[in-house]
Design a protein around this motif. Structure first.
Motif, PDB file in Angstrom:
ATOM      1  N   ASP A  73       9.370  -2.015  -3.022  1.00 26.96           N
ATOM      2  CA  ASP A  73       9.411  -2.664  -4.277  1.00 26.96           C
ATOM      3  C   ASP A  73      10.140  -1.641  -5.186  1.00 26.96           C
ATOM      4  OD1 ASP A  73       9.570  -3.892  -6.394  1.00 26.96           O
ATOM      5  OD2 ASP A  73       7.452  -4.289  -6.826  1.00 26.96           O
ATOM      6  N   HIS A  74      11.571  -1.850  -5.347  1.00 28.23           N
ATOM      7  CA  HIS A  74      12.387  -0.801  -6.028  1.00 28.23           C
ATOM      8  C   HIS A  74      12.738  -1.126  -7.474  1.00 28.23           C
ATOM      9  CE1 HIS A  74      13.172   1.061  -1.993  1.00 28.23           C
ATOM     10  NE2 HIS A  74      13.622  -0.356  -1.642  1.00 28.23           N
ATOM     11  N   GLU A  75      11.906  -1.829  -8.105  1.00 29.35           N
ATOM     12  CA  GLU A  75      11.802  -2.132  -9.349  1.00 29.35           C
ATOM     13  C   GLU A  75      11.794  -1.145 -10.378  1.00 29.35           C
ATOM     14  OE1 GLU A  75      10.634  -5.386 -12.629  1.00 29.35           O
ATOM     15  OE2 GLU A  75      10.033  -5.602 -10.750  1.00 29.35           O
ATOM     16  N   LEU A  76      10.560  -0.406  -9.927  1.00 28.39           N
ATOM     17  CA  LEU A  76      10.049   0.837 -10.900  1.00 28.39           C
ATOM     18  C   LEU A  76       9.854   2.101  -9.840  1.00 28.39           C
ATOM     19  CD1 LEU A  76       7.709  -0.826 -13.237  1.00 28.39           C
ATOM     20  CD2 LEU A  76      10.025  -0.011 -13.827  1.00 28.39           C
ATOM     21  N   PRO A  77       9.934   3.468 -10.479  1.00 24.02           N
ATOM     22  CA  PRO A  77       9.968   4.334  -9.697  1.00 24.02           C
ATOM     23  C   PRO A  77       8.424   4.975  -9.459  1.00 24.02           C
ATOM     24  CG  PRO A  77      10.355   5.223 -11.653  1.00 24.02           C
ATOM     25  CD  PRO A  77      10.534   3.598 -11.569  1.00 24.02           C
ATOM     26  N   PHE A  78       7.581   3.900  -8.883  1.00 21.63           N
ATOM     27  CA  PHE A  78       6.164   4.244  -8.604  1.00 21.63           C
ATOM     28  C   PHE A  78       5.861   3.940  -7.249  1.00 21.63           C
ATOM     29  CE2 PHE A  78       6.214   3.576 -13.268  1.00 21.63           C
ATOM     30  CZ  PHE A  78       5.144   4.573 -13.639  1.00 21.63           C
ATOM     31  N   ILE A  79       4.721   4.521  -6.645  1.00 21.81           N
ATOM     32  CA  ILE A  79       4.178   4.309  -5.432  1.00 21.81           C
ATOM     33  C   ILE A  79       2.776   3.989  -5.421  1.00 21.81           C
ATOM     34  CG2 ILE A  79       4.013   4.967  -2.921  1.00 21.81           C
ATOM     35  CD1 ILE A  79       6.649   6.438  -3.136  1.00 21.81           C
ATOM     36  N   ASN A  80       2.190   2.913  -5.141  1.00 22.07           N
ATOM     37  CA  ASN A  80       0.722   2.540  -5.119  1.00 22.07           C
ATOM     38  C   ASN A  80       0.266   2.422  -3.745  1.00 22.07           C
ATOM     39  OD1 ASN A  80       0.925   2.222  -8.015  1.00 22.07           O
ATOM     40  ND2 ASN A  80       1.734   0.392  -7.786  1.00 22.07           N
ATOM     41  N   GLY A  81      -1.099   3.258  -3.322  1.00 19.11           N
ATOM     42  CA  GLY A  81      -1.634   2.929  -2.116  1.00 19.11           C
ATOM     43  C   GLY A  81      -2.767   2.559  -2.289  1.00 19.11           C
ATOM     44  N   SER A 143      -7.973   4.286  -3.860  1.00 18.55           N
ATOM     45  CA  SER A 143      -6.590   3.897  -4.183  1.00 18.55           C
ATOM     46  C   SER A 143      -5.810   5.096  -5.070  1.00 18.55           C
ATOM     47  CB  SER A 143      -7.017   2.460  -5.017  1.00 18.55           C
ATOM     48  OG  SER A 143      -7.402   2.840  -6.027  1.00 18.55           O
ATOM     49  N   TRP A 144      -4.876   4.999  -4.968  1.00 23.11           N
ATOM     50  CA  TRP A 144      -3.797   6.061  -5.706  1.00 23.11           C
ATOM     51  C   TRP A 144      -2.576   5.490  -6.149  1.00 23.11           C
ATOM     52  CZ3 TRP A 144      -4.166   5.915  -0.344  1.00 23.11           C
ATOM     53  CH2 TRP A 144      -2.788   5.881   0.413  1.00 23.11           C
ATOM     54  N   SER A 244       2.796   0.259  -1.535  1.00 20.86           N
ATOM     55  CA  SER A 244       3.805  -0.607  -2.074  1.00 20.86           C
ATOM     56  C   SER A 244       4.660   0.362  -3.121  1.00 20.86           C
ATOM     57  CB  SER A 244       3.409  -1.983  -3.135  1.00 20.86           C
ATOM     58  OG  SER A 244       2.628  -1.595  -3.837  1.00 20.86           O
ATOM     59  N   GLY A 245       5.965   0.256  -3.409  1.00 20.59           N
ATOM     60  CA  GLY A 245       6.432   0.719  -4.256  1.00 20.59           C
ATOM     61  C   GLY A 245       7.986   1.374  -3.916  1.00 20.59           C
ATOM     62  N   ASP A 410       3.779  -7.080  -4.580  1.00 21.63           N
ATOM     63  CA  ASP A 410       2.605  -6.139  -4.821  1.00 21.63           C
ATOM     64  C   ASP A 410       1.708  -7.390  -4.352  1.00 21.63           C
ATOM     65  OD1 ASP A 410       1.304  -3.748  -4.949  1.00 21.63           O
ATOM     66  OD2 ASP A 410       0.299  -4.878  -6.967  1.00 21.63           O
ATOM     67  N   LYS A 411       1.460  -8.364  -5.003  1.00 21.71           N
ATOM     68  CA  LYS A 411       0.328  -9.475  -4.896  1.00 21.71           C
ATOM     69  C   LYS A 411       0.293  -9.768  -3.631  1.00 21.71           C
ATOM     70  CE  LYS A 411       0.704 -11.442  -9.755  1.00 21.71           C
ATOM     71  NZ  LYS A 411       0.946 -12.405 -10.370  1.00 21.71           N
ATOM     72  N   THR A 412       1.670 -10.225  -2.832  1.00 19.35           N
ATOM     73  CA  THR A 412       1.528 -10.822  -1.489  1.00 19.35           C
ATOM     74  C   THR A 412       1.119  -9.609  -0.528  1.00 19.35           C
ATOM     75  OG1 THR A 412       3.635 -12.086  -2.173  1.00 19.35           O
ATOM     76  CG2 THR A 412       3.073 -11.749   0.212  1.00 19.35           C
TER      77      THR A 412
END
Length: 497
Positions: A73-81, A143-144, A244-245, A410-412
């Motif tokens: 998901d390249h909309e914002l420069p974040f990575i969530n795990g 989670s991070w 995701s991210g 992210d929801k999917t």
């Protein structure tokens, strides 16, 4: 003079306006009846909805059983795990209820052999990042979240916490104090009491989905318990990882393989197999003298999402209690005026029965009337099929709500992880839309009669007994059972902190 001039001008303007209106009346066509007036907005074509095809994450299973889900998901420069680990509060020993809550809290606050939890807080704060751990009903988790540029550092700290936790006595004691504060205050809120007691009656007080924390069970948990739980659960065959991210999936897969491949496979965690028995028809009462209204709940067992009738039950639930236009709200609240709030849900969990509940908050003096009205609506659901308008509206509402739950990658991703965790097919989401669209009024009536039995429903009331007139005995369901909600004292009589 100025004032007089104004009056003259106003009179002239009025005369002109009257003359104009009279001329218009003579020349204008006759008024068209409202029913035949053109309504151009109804002429706007509405195209059919496109097929529901949520973006599917990339799934990889490692040789040691670890499952990876990657969603770019390249909309914002974040990575969530997220790391999901099988085994949760439903699997705790009866004598140590609260173990996984304490584990989830102490895991993060204690830190590792190389960095304390307090120091980790400072490091993450400087990066606007986070690492959290928690205990749940069926799992524990880590989670991070971080900026893309800080991912390697934050991910390394997360892996360190997963592989080398150091549970500390002072952090465990702090977590115990927090849980004990919740125990001490659990009878403060009438609504909370009603929900807690209703779940215990629906599932049974010793069912793992209904057990309550007590001072003794929290006090019994030790550091050895936390270490043993981690050693048992944090193995490859129990772990699902979701990211995701803003990353490249191929490069990220390489990093994750290197980090998680060394984890031993271990034994797959076998969750508890609970027994469920329908509650008996009864009236259960909790006296709370400091309120002037009653919380009324009618409860029974629901179903599982794997049930083929889940689609029809979802539509039935919407007709019955899905929002302000539902039957129970329109009749009990709007027409009869018997409740401040009224709602319901035919619950469906992934791997065990949910809870069917109908609830209302009402004045003390209308407690019995509101309860009877709720029971009448339950009966009507079985005898009166939904009208075409009710059915169409309910299906639209269910699908509209469904789509918005999965309108982002992210929801999917989160739902796909849940489906994998409970062993559901990956195409479950796509099947849901088609399943709802096929539901008919006959289906709704069929499942209402098949799954809702008033002889398997119990009533829970929390209220001020002196103000409830007529008494609950007039409901005609036998003697009213007074529930004991006394909180057992801490071990050794020590005061709760």
């Amino acid at each position: 003079m100025k004032h007089l001039s104004s009056l003259v001008l106003t009179a002239a303007a009025s005369s002109f306006l009257l003359t104009t209106l009279a001329a218009s009346a003579q020349t204008a066509p006759a008024a068209t009846p409202a029913s035949t007036q053109t309504q151009p907005w109804k002429q706007i074509p509405i195209p059919p909805l496109p097929a529901f095809k949520p973006a599917q994450p990339h799934r990889v299973e490692l040789e040691n059983g670890v499952v990876l889900f990657l969603q770019e998901d390249h909309e914002l420069p974040f990575i969530n795990g997220t790391i999901l680990i099988r085994g949760g509060s439903r699997d705790e020993p009866n004598a140590k209820v609260g173990l996984t809550s304490l584990y989830g809290e102490t895991w993060r606050t204690s830190g590792t052999a190389t960095i304390s939890g307090d120091k980790l807080d400072d490091v993450l704060e400087d990066k606007a990042a986070s690492i959290e751990t928690a205990g749940g009903t069926a799992s524990t988790s880590m989670s991070w979240s971080s900026l893309k540029g800080d991912f390697d550092t934050v991910f390394a700290q997360s892996i360190d916490l997963l592989l080398h936790p150091t549970f500390k006595a002072d952090k465990l004691q702090l977590a115990k104090q927090q849980l004990e504060t919740g125990i001490a205050r659990r009878n403060d809120d009438a609504g909370g009491i009603a929900n807690r007691e209703a779940i215990q009656i629906a599932y049974g007080p010793h069912n793992p989905y209904a057990r309550e924390l007590e001072y003794a069970t929290v006090d019994a948990v030790t550091l050895d318990d936390l270490n043993a739980w981690h050693k048992k659960t944090a193995v490859g065959s129990n772990i699902i990882i979701a990211l995701s991210g803003d990353f490249d999936s191929a490069a990220m897969e390489t990093k994750l393989r290197a980090a998680f491949a060394p984890i031993p496979r271990g034994d797959r965690f076998q969750s508890v197999k609970a027994t469920f028995t329908d509650p008996k028809p009864s009236v259960n009462f909790v006296s709370k003298d400091d309120v002037n209204q009653s919380n009324v709940l009618i409860v029974g067992l629901g179903t599982e999402r794997s049930n083929p009738d889940y689609y029809a039950l979802s539509v039935m639930n919407q007709v019955f209690s899905g929002g302000f236009g539902s039957r129970v709200v329109q009749d009990v609240r709007t027409k009869l005026g018997l409740a401040y709030t009224v709602e319901g849900n035919y619950g469906a969990s992934y791997d065990h029965p949910g809870v069917f509940v109908v609830e209302a908050a009402t004045k003390s003096a209308t407690t019995v009337a509101a309860t009877k009205a709720l029971l009448a609506e339950i009966d009507r659901l079985k005898t009166e099929p939904p009208t075409p308008a009710e059915l169409s509206k309910a299906k639209d509402q269910v699908l509209n709500s469904f789509i918005f739950h999965y309108d982002s990658p992210d929801k999917t991703l989160g739902e796909q992880v849940t489906l994998a965790f409970y062993g559901y097919p990956a195409d479950t989401l796509e099947k849901y839309k088609a399943g709802i669209e096929k539901v008919t009024a006959a289906d709704v009536s069929r499942v209402a009669n098949k799954y809702i039995d008033t002889n398997k429903l119990a009533i829970v009331v929390v209220g001020n007994e002196s103000q409830i007139t007529p008494s609950l005995a007039t409901l005609g369901l036998g003697a009213v059972k007074n529930l004991d909600i006394t909180i057992p004292s801490p071990p050794g009589g020590k005061p709760a902190e």
